[in-house]
Structures are given as C-alpha cells and as structure tokens.
Design an enzyme around this catalytic site. Structure first.
Site, PDB file in Angstrom:
ATOM      1  N   VAL A 282       9.685  -4.954  -0.934  1.00  0.00           N
ATOM      2  CA  VAL A 282       9.636  -5.718  -2.181  1.00  0.00           C
ATOM      3  C   VAL A 282       9.050  -7.101  -1.932  1.00  0.00           C
ATOM      4  O   VAL A 282       8.266  -7.629  -2.725  1.00  0.00           O
ATOM      5  CB  VAL A 282      11.043  -5.828  -2.805  1.00  0.00           C
ATOM      6  CG1 VAL A 282      11.029  -6.764  -4.007  1.00  0.00           C
ATOM      7  CG2 VAL A 282      11.529  -4.450  -3.214  1.00  0.00           C
ATOM      8  N   ALA A 283       9.397  -7.697  -0.800  1.00  0.00           N
ATOM      9  CA  ALA A 283       8.864  -9.012  -0.458  1.00  0.00           C
ATOM     10  C   ALA A 283       7.368  -8.953  -0.202  1.00  0.00           C
ATOM     11  O   ALA A 283       6.635  -9.907  -0.466  1.00  0.00           O
ATOM     12  CB  ALA A 283       9.581  -9.553   0.776  1.00  0.00           C
ATOM     13  N   ILE A 285       5.149  -7.120  -1.646  1.00  0.00           N
ATOM     14  CA  ILE A 285       4.348  -6.993  -2.868  1.00  0.00           C
ATOM     15  C   ILE A 285       4.697  -8.131  -3.828  1.00  0.00           C
ATOM     16  O   ILE A 285       5.855  -8.267  -4.220  1.00  0.00           O
ATOM     17  CB  ILE A 285       4.624  -5.646  -3.576  1.00  0.00           C
ATOM     18  CG1 ILE A 285       4.282  -4.485  -2.649  1.00  0.00           C
ATOM     19  CG2 ILE A 285       3.802  -5.544  -4.859  1.00  0.00           C
ATOM     20  CD1 ILE A 285       4.613  -3.135  -3.229  1.00  0.00           C
ATOM     21  N   GLU A 287       5.374  -8.920  -6.898  1.00  0.00           N
ATOM     22  CA  GLU A 287       5.551  -8.141  -8.128  1.00  0.00           C
ATOM     23  C   GLU A 287       5.181  -8.914  -9.389  1.00  0.00           C
ATOM     24  O   GLU A 287       4.954  -8.332 -10.441  1.00  0.00           O
ATOM     25  CB  GLU A 287       6.993  -7.629  -8.237  1.00  0.00           C
ATOM     26  CG  GLU A 287       8.066  -8.698  -8.150  1.00  0.00           C
ATOM     27  CD  GLU A 287       8.572  -8.897  -6.719  1.00  0.00           C
ATOM     28  OE1 GLU A 287       9.685  -9.372  -6.565  1.00  0.00           O
ATOM     29  OE2 GLU A 287       7.838  -8.567  -5.780  1.00  0.00           O
ATOM     30  N   ASP A 329     -31.310 -11.652 -26.882  1.00  0.00           N
ATOM     31  CA  ASP A 329     -32.257 -11.406 -27.956  1.00  0.00           C
ATOM     32  C   ASP A 329     -32.792 -12.761 -28.423  1.00  0.00           C
ATOM     33  O   ASP A 329     -32.133 -13.786 -28.260  1.00  0.00           O
ATOM     34  CB  ASP A 329     -31.540 -10.682 -29.099  1.00  0.00           C
ATOM     35  CG  ASP A 329     -32.493 -10.267 -30.201  1.00  0.00           C
ATOM     36  OD1 ASP A 329     -33.664 -10.013 -29.892  1.00  0.00           O
ATOM     37  OD2 ASP A 329     -32.057 -10.198 -31.357  1.00  0.00           O
ATOM     38  N   ASP A 621     -27.487  -9.361 -31.666  1.00  0.00           N
ATOM     39  CA  ASP A 621     -26.829  -9.248 -32.965  1.00  0.00           C
ATOM     40  C   ASP A 621     -27.219  -8.001 -33.735  1.00  0.00           C
ATOM     41  O   ASP A 621     -26.526  -7.595 -34.643  1.00  0.00           O
ATOM     42  CB  ASP A 621     -27.120 -10.483 -33.828  1.00  0.00           C
ATOM     43  CG  ASP A 621     -28.612 -10.692 -34.025  1.00  0.00           C
ATOM     44  OD1 ASP A 621     -29.406  -9.923 -33.462  1.00  0.00           O
ATOM     45  OD2 ASP A 621     -28.993 -11.645 -34.741  1.00  0.00           O
ATOM     46  N   ASP A 625     -29.571  -3.806 -30.457  1.00  0.00           N
ATOM     47  CA  ASP A 625     -29.001  -4.380 -29.238  1.00  0.00           C
ATOM     48  C   ASP A 625     -27.793  -3.599 -28.734  1.00  0.00           C
ATOM     49  O   ASP A 625     -27.375  -3.770 -27.591  1.00  0.00           O
ATOM     50  CB  ASP A 625     -28.567  -5.828 -29.493  1.00  0.00           C
ATOM     51  CG  ASP A 625     -29.734  -6.744 -29.801  1.00  0.00           C
ATOM     52  OD1 ASP A 625     -30.786  -6.569 -29.178  1.00  0.00           O
ATOM     53  OD2 ASP A 625     -29.589  -7.615 -30.666  1.00  0.00           O
ATOM     54  N   ASP A 719       7.802 -16.734  -7.743  1.00  0.00           N
ATOM     55  CA  ASP A 719       6.632 -15.931  -8.105  1.00  0.00           C
ATOM     56  C   ASP A 719       6.305 -16.005  -9.596  1.00  0.00           C
ATOM     57  O   ASP A 719       5.334 -15.396 -10.035  1.00  0.00           O
ATOM     58  CB  ASP A 719       6.861 -14.453  -7.743  1.00  0.00           C
ATOM     59  CG  ASP A 719       6.771 -14.223  -6.238  1.00  0.00           C
ATOM     60  OD1 ASP A 719       6.734 -15.225  -5.503  1.00  0.00           O
ATOM     61  OD2 ASP A 719       6.737 -13.060  -5.817  1.00  0.00           O
TER      62      ASP A 719
END
Length: 877
Positions: A282-283, A285, A287, A329, A621, A625, A719
């Site tokens: 867990v540490a 990653i 999260e 364009d 536009d 296109d 985090d």
C-alpha cells in the site's frame, strides 16, 4: 438520390424521379410515406453511454485495479480500516471523473442548444414554413438572402443566387449558382453550380430548389460517416500514467514477495509478515495519484472555461502541452471571415482604404457612393451595434461607406433607385439607375477587365476626361498589382442618362461609361493571431495553415501572420494528389501552407505529421474540418461559427473562435503536465522513504519503525492536500520558452527518477534515525518520533519538489499559498492523533518531551535542506 447523378441530369428528369410538381409540392399522404422512409432531416447521433457504464469505465485502470485487490486482501485479513480507506479513495476518483465528464457534455449541449431553423416550403400548393428536420426528399424549398440551406438540393430557378459554402468546401467567397448542367465527368463539389448543400448560406439573390438528399445522405452526412472510421488515439498523459501504474503495480507485488520471504526465513510469524507486506505494498502505490491527476485536470479544465475554451475530454488540455504542430483552417479561424476593403485606386493614385474617413478626394468619394448604392446589402441595428447583412463583397462596400459617415438608408432616400440590371455571372456586372441632383445616373460595378472595356471616359477630380490607352494600361497595372496581393478587385463606373428605360439591358445601359476607380478587398487576418503565432514560435510550436481557398490568398495571409517562415513553402491539393503517403511523410516539413485542399487531404496532412512523431493540434470550424479534427491528437473546434459535426469530433471547443486561445491552452497544458510530475515526484519520493525505512529495519532485524495504521494515516494525510496543492502550482516563468517535450520521453525524464530515488532514501534514513533515537526510551516513543519525522519531512519535501533546478528563494517559498495552507491543515491532523488521548491510544503513540521534539524538528528539516543542496550540485554539473 445519388449526387453524382443529380447534378448531371436534366431538371425534368430529377423532378420526375422525385415525383413532384414544383408548383404544387408534395401532398400530405406522400410526405408521411417519405418521412417514414427517409426519417428526420438530421444527422444521427451515436448513442451515449449510460451513467452506470461511464462510472464503471472509471475503474478500467491498472493502478486502480491493483488498489482494489489490496483493499480486498486487507479486508479479508481483518484490516477493515485499510480496506475502507483505499475503497474511499478509489470511489472518490471515479466520482470526480464521472462528474467532470458530465460537466463537459452539458457545456457542449448548452452550446448546441439553439433554435431550430425554419424553412419555406411549397406543400399542397401553399407556401408554408416548417422546421428543417421535417423536410423530406422531393420538397420544394424557397431560398433567399440570409437563409441557411436545410438539405442538399437541385436548383430549379434562381435570380442572382450566391451561396457561401466555406463550411463545406473551405472556399471563402460565395459561389455563383445556376441551373445549368456542368460539363465533364469528374466535377468537384465546389464546381457543381446547379446544386446547393446543407449548412451553406444564401448571401445574395433567391431561388427555388427541390430537396434531393436529407439527413445522413447529405454531403455533411457523408463526412459524418467518415468520422466513424477514425479511431481516437490515446493522449500522452494517458499513456504515461498507464505505464506508471504498471510499474508501481509490479513494484508493489515485488515488495510483497520479497518482504514476505525475507521475514519467513528470519523465522517471523507468516501472518505478521503478510500484513507487513500488504502495508508496504500500500505504501508503494500512491493511492491518491489517480484522484489527484483527475482533480488537477478538472481544475485545469475550469480555468480553460474562463479562458473561452470548453474541454470535452479531460486529458485533452494536457495534451496541448505536448503539441508541436498546430494545423489551422484559414477562413474564420486565422481571418475575420469578413471581407474588408483595404485598397482604393483612382486615377494614378493607390491609397490605403483603412483610413478612408481621412480621404477627401472627390473621385474617391464617388467610388464610395457607387459602391454603396449599386449594392443589395443592408445595415441592421442589433443591440446598439450596426451589422452589415448580405453578400460579403457588398457588405464590405457598405461598411466602407459607413466609415465615411454614409448610411445606406439615408443615401437611398436622397438618391432613390428607379431600376436595375442584377448581377449576372456571365456578364460579371451589376448596374442600378438612380435619381440624383444631377439627374438620372447609372452606377455600375463589376470585374475590372470587363467594365474597363465598356468605358470611354474617366473621372479625374470630378472632371470627365477621355480614357486613353495609356490611362487604361495604368488601370490594368493597378488591377494586376492588387490581384497579386490576393485582393479581390472591383471596378466602378457611372454615366448620365436622359431617361430610364422601362427594360434596361446591358447593351443600352452599360456602355460609354465613365471609369471612376477600383477597390481591393480581402478577408483580413485577426490581429491577435499575429501575436499568437509569435508565441507559438517561441514555444517551439509550428503553425500550419490548411485552407480550401486559393494559393495566392493563403500565401498573402500566411506571410502577414508569420506562418510562412523562411525555408517553407505552400502546396495545393492537386499537388498533394501526386504525392504518395510515403512521399508526403518524407517532405511534410517543407510546407507551412496547404491551399485548395479537400477533407481527405486534411486527414493525410495530419497523419503525415503524426508519422514524423509530432503531436498535432487541429483547429477548424467547418464540416470539412471534422475528420481531421478527430484524427488529430487534439481537435479544437470553433464554438460560434463551428458546425455541430466539427464540435462533436473535437476535444476542445473555443467559445470565442479565437486562434489565440490555443496559446493559452498550450500554456495551461504544459503547466498541468509539469504539476502532475511535481505530484508524482513528491508522492513517490515519500512512499519510497517509507519502504526504505521498513525494509532496512527488517534487514537489521529490529522492530518495525511504523505499524500499518501509521503508514495508512500518513499516506492519507500527506498524499492528499499537499499533493493536490502541487497540482495547482503557478507556472514557472520560462514554461513557454521551452520546446515541446517528446511524447515518447519517460515521465521520469529530466533526472526526475534520480531525484525521486535520492529524496526517498534520505526520507527513509531520517525516519530510521528518528526511530533509533526514541527507541532507547521505548518502542512507542521511537515509533512516535519516526511517525512525526516522516510526516513533517514529507511536508518539507513538498516545498522543495516545486522545481528541479530552481531554488526555493527564486521561485518563492510562499508563492503557492495553497500548498502552505495544505501543510498547515495536514500538520494539524498529524498532531491531532498525538494529542487526543483516544486517537493516541488507537495509533499506539506516546507523548514526547522537549528534547525529543527538537530532534523531530531537526530530522524533518534534513530532506528539505538536502533537496535544495542537491539541486545546486546537479545544476553545476
């Protein structure tokens, strides 16, 4: 009906096949049958995903899947707290992504929510108005100036009919229409003069058409079908985060296995080792990263809305930060989509018409007068603003007169029109007869070469003099000079007559004319685009013009805007046809301007740049296109003039139709990516510190400096807010002076991986040192000191990671007030679990004395100090 057959057939054949009388129109019973057969006259929309499917799609991410597995494992081992915390973060991430996706879709729908246009149609021998979606093939439609063409159709009758088809063909000037069958087998869409196409607009004259195709069978429908075949490429950020997720997932699993085996061979209880391994996984990653990335992108999207851009797909704004090519364009995007008179010629003198109000020359005034009165355009008052309505060429002349203080309505009352000869595409002239103070006068305007041949005199300072061959040559030279500047040139003349004929003709009116002068006009570039192009150059981005207009016009605009740089050139669509895809890929860098191109050409151009490893942004536009907007890495459609098809294909919609907004989006995109890298730098270095501390303690066979609940609480506190605050860090001053990053480069480029590793090791060692210092007193004190030192060291680290090469003094310690606030709130949360007795017992913490607090503060400052020293050491090498 098949269009290739329609424009080549006789009108009677078309009517016979459609089974309709043009004077009666369709009857009710026939309308019902055809509506059932052909459906609604509208483009079909792809069925959108349900809310549930959109929510499920938020979980289709490798990192999220690993986190869910960790949550299940934690829960199955009785660690319900761990499982709940991970699940909350994952679900929060999914909800945020879903909310933003729906916000973007609602913004787009608001843009498209316009009043359904009405169409004048002949049905049951009566002329009625119906909603355009109710049209069916065979309907007889009446069109006139200002009307939008509701469906594809064949022209049955017309009077001076001009259609503006730029949204479909890219041609900036209106096309003269007629009922004649064009010659040749392969007739381009823009040259089918006896046809009208959906989404085009009538700028002059009137006509009667029979509807031949509706809905998806129209030309814009065919282009819409082309979009289905183009697959959308993943953005660079999506690719990098998927790679990072896989790396971290593999790391997490590896840590689990190594720690478990190491503890097992040391003779520790397998269940305890498994729990420790899960905690370390867990540490490993971060999260909070998926949620942080989503939130950072969402905040970037909100900032872009304030800058007149709606982002339809969340990662799109970041991808603009990697753009190295912007294909744009011309008409309406780089230019104002408004014909403007820029030059005025009277005998032997060419003047700048921009300052027409300062010109008092009598002959020039006569040119302006003729241009205003020999004219079918008009001025309307909208909200206190005067707006010209009609053919772009004629509106330019009305605006020119307005600049001189001449209002069309007032001048028509002073010099009323008593008769006219309408413009004819064969004759290329228009004449009107007016009652003036000097008597009846004929005012004529038209093509310079044709009108000049009908003149035998010239007006010089209000004196009529013979038109000699020498003067004619000077006029012709001026005409050629303006034409070479891509100006559309019109000539003006007049004559006095005794009485107005009942049936004026070219033979009895348009002869023995007095030449007055010439005007040159062009659709001018937007002023703000010039500065935007300069910024693009500075940022290492190459602007490219792609237009359906003529090469000379494109070159003129390209040079003025700075798009045509030294060493680059222009190429036309017919020349592109002679190049194979491989040849185009090899030579694509030679061209900055592409003229007279088709939708297929635009897609080829975008793909050729992509084959050269470039990230391509495409602005546009028109319907034409749309395929290239979807093929490009980032499609940017115009919100005001853009068609529904182009908006649907685009990633970003510019609500102000301003090319310059792209530059703001590029800066925003670059800053978002830089800030996401800062968050990754911070999160991974902190999490590596946790792993280092726990792993070394295990190797040394000493008590763990942190227990699972410590790791999860620190991860939750550090985090979240600090990492999110880094995601909204102000841009560094030199962000737009750097070249676009290589989309293939690793997210750990610019020595980011090195900095993450070094910072992580330092944080880990500091945590161990704090634990060892307190362990002499008790394990609880040691863990408390490690717990606090790790958290505060991470807070200091968050301040230092704001730049890889600039010191804190240069970027400003307090320049990110959100980060300072986040550190304060997170510090309060950390101290709360220590000083609230109930929480202190849950976390197995102990109160510290003053000496221990001094050591915690000292240890906490080491990573920040070391990080700043490290920057200078790396920079000096």
């Amino acid at each position: 009906m098949k269009d290739i057959e329609i424009f080549k057939r006789d009108i009677n054949q078309v009517l016979e096949e459609l089974k309709v009388d043009p004077d009666i129109g369709l009857r009710d019973e026939e309308i019902s049958k055809r509506r059932e057969k052909y459906g609604e006259n509208a483009l079909t929309k792809k069925k959108g995903q349900s809310l549930l499917m959109k929510f499920i799609n938020q979980f289709k991410n490798f990192m999220v899947i690993i986190l869910l597995i960790a949550a299940v494992v934690s829960g199955s081992l009785g660690e319900i707290k761990d499982s709940i915390i991970i699940a909350i973060v994952v679900i929060l991430n999914a909800i945020l992504g879903l909310i933003q996706e729906n916000k973007a879709e609602k913004s787009l729908e608001a843009l498209k929510n316009m009043t359904t246009p009405l169409t004048k149609v002949m049905r049951n021998s009566k002329l009625i108005q119906i909603k355009s979606p109710e049209l069916v093939p065979g309907d007889i439609v009446i069109i006139e100036s200002g009307d939008y063409i509701p469906a594809d159709g064949r022209i049955l009758e017309e009077s001076s009919l001009k259609i503006e088809e730029s949204a479909l063909t890219g041609e900036s000037l209106p096309v003269d229409k007629n009922t004649e069958v064009p010659e040749g087998d392969k007739v381009p869409l823009g040259d089918r003069k006896n046809m009208v196409y959906s989404t085009s607009m009538v700028t002059h004259g009137r006509g009667k058409i029979v509807v031949t195709n509706t809905g998806m069978d129209t030309e814009i429908g065919k282009i819409a079908k082309m979009l289905e075949a183009e697959e959308k490429v993943k953005t660079p950020l999506q690719i990098k985060l998927e790679e990072l997720g896989k790396y971290l997932g593999i790391l997490a699993l590896s840590v689990c296995v190594v720690i478990f085996l190491l503890g097992y061979f040391q003779g520790r209880p397998p269940l305890d080792m498994f729990m420790l391994a899960v905690s370390l996984a867990v540490a490993a990653i971060p999260e909070g990263l998926p949620a942080i990335v989503t939130i950072v992108l969402s905040l970037g999207v909100q900032r872009m809305i304030k800058k007149n851009a709606i982002v339809r797909r969340l990662p799109a704004v970041e991808t603009l930060g990697t753009a190295s090519i912007i294909c744009s364009d011309k008409t309406g995007t780089l230019t104002q989509n408004k014909m403007t008179v820029t030059k005025l010629y009277v005998y032997d003198e060419l003047v700048d018409a921009v300052n027409i109000k300062d010109i008092s020359d009598a002959t020039s005034n006569k040119v302006v007068e003729i241009g205003l009165l020999c004219n079918d355009a008009s001025i309307s008052q909208e909200g206190g603003e005067k707006k010209a309505i009609g053919d772009p060429t004629e509106t330019a002349l009305v605006v020119l007169a307005l600049q001189k203080g001449l209002l069309k309505k007032e001048q028509e009352e002073l010099k009323p029109r008593v008769n006219e000869i309408p413009f004819d595409s064969d004759r290329k002239l228009m004449s009107t007869i007016h009652e003036t103070d000097e008597g009846l006068q004929v005012f004529t305007k038209g093509a310079p070469d044709i009108l000049l041949e009908r003149c035998n005199r010239i007006l010089i300072n209000l004196e009529v003099k013979p038109l000699t061959d020498e003067i004619k040559e000077k006029i012709k030279a001026s005409n050629i000079g303006m034409a070479n500047e891509a100006l559309r040139v019109l000539a003006f003349a007049f004559r006095e007559i005794q009485e107005a004929p009942e049936n004026p003709t070219s033979d009895n009116i348009e002869k023995d004319l007095v030449f007055v002068g010439l005007v040159g006009m062009i659709d001018p570039p937007r002023e703000e685009v010039k500065e935007a192009v300069k910024k693009c150059r500075m940022a290492g981005i190459r602007p490219i013009m792609i237009t359906g207009d003529y090469k000379l016009t494109a070159l003129t605009i390209g040079k003025e805007l700075g798009i045509l740089e030294e060493g680059s050139s222009a190429i036309e669509g017919k020349e592109l046809d002679d190049l194979s895809d491989d040849e185009l890929i090899k030579n694509i860098h030679k061209y900055s301007i592409y003229a007279r191109v088709s939708p297929e050409h635009k897609v080829r151009i975008v793909k050729a740049w992509q084959a050269n490893g470039r990230i391509v942004a495409m602005t546009g536009d028109g319907v034409n296109d749309a395929p290239s907007l979807k093929t490009a890495n980032i499609g940017c459609a115009m919100g005001i003039t853009g068609t529904d098809v182009s908006k649907e294909a685009a990633d970003i919609i510019l609500t102000d139709d301003n090319f310059a907004t792209i530059v703001a989006a590029v800066e925003e995109g670059r800053n978002i990516y830089a800030n996401i890298k800062k968050s990754i730098h911070y999160l991974l270095s902190c999490n590596i510190g946790e792993i280092v501390a726990l792993f070394i303690a295990l190797v040394l066979n000493i008590p763990s400096p942190l227990i699972p609940i410590h790791i999860l609480w620190i991860n939750l506190v550090t985090d979240s807010l600090p990492a999110l605050s880094l995601g909204i860090d102000p841009p560094e001053a030199d962000i737009m002076s750097k070249k676009p990053r290589d989309p293939k480069e690793s997210i750990f480029s610019e020595k980011l991986g090195f900095f993450i590793g070094i910072r992580g090791v330092i944080i880990g060692l500091v945590t161990l040192m704090a634990f060892y210092t307190g362990w002499n007193h008790s394990v609880e004190v040691g863990r408390t000191m490690a717990f606090l030192s790790l958290a505060f060291a991470q807070f200091g680290n968050s301040i230092s990671v704001r730049s890889l090469d600039k010191s804190l003094l240069k970027i400003g310690i307090f320049s990110n007030r959100h980060l300072i606030g986040a550190i304060f709130i997170s510090s309060v949360l950390m101290l709360t679990v220590l000083f609230v007795p109930f929480l202190r017992n849950v976390f197995d913490l102990a109160l510290l004395n003053s000496n221990q607090w001094m050591m915690v503060i000292l240890y906490s400052l080491i990573p920040l100090t070391a990080g700043e020293i490290l920057k200078q050491l790396v920079k000096s090498k």
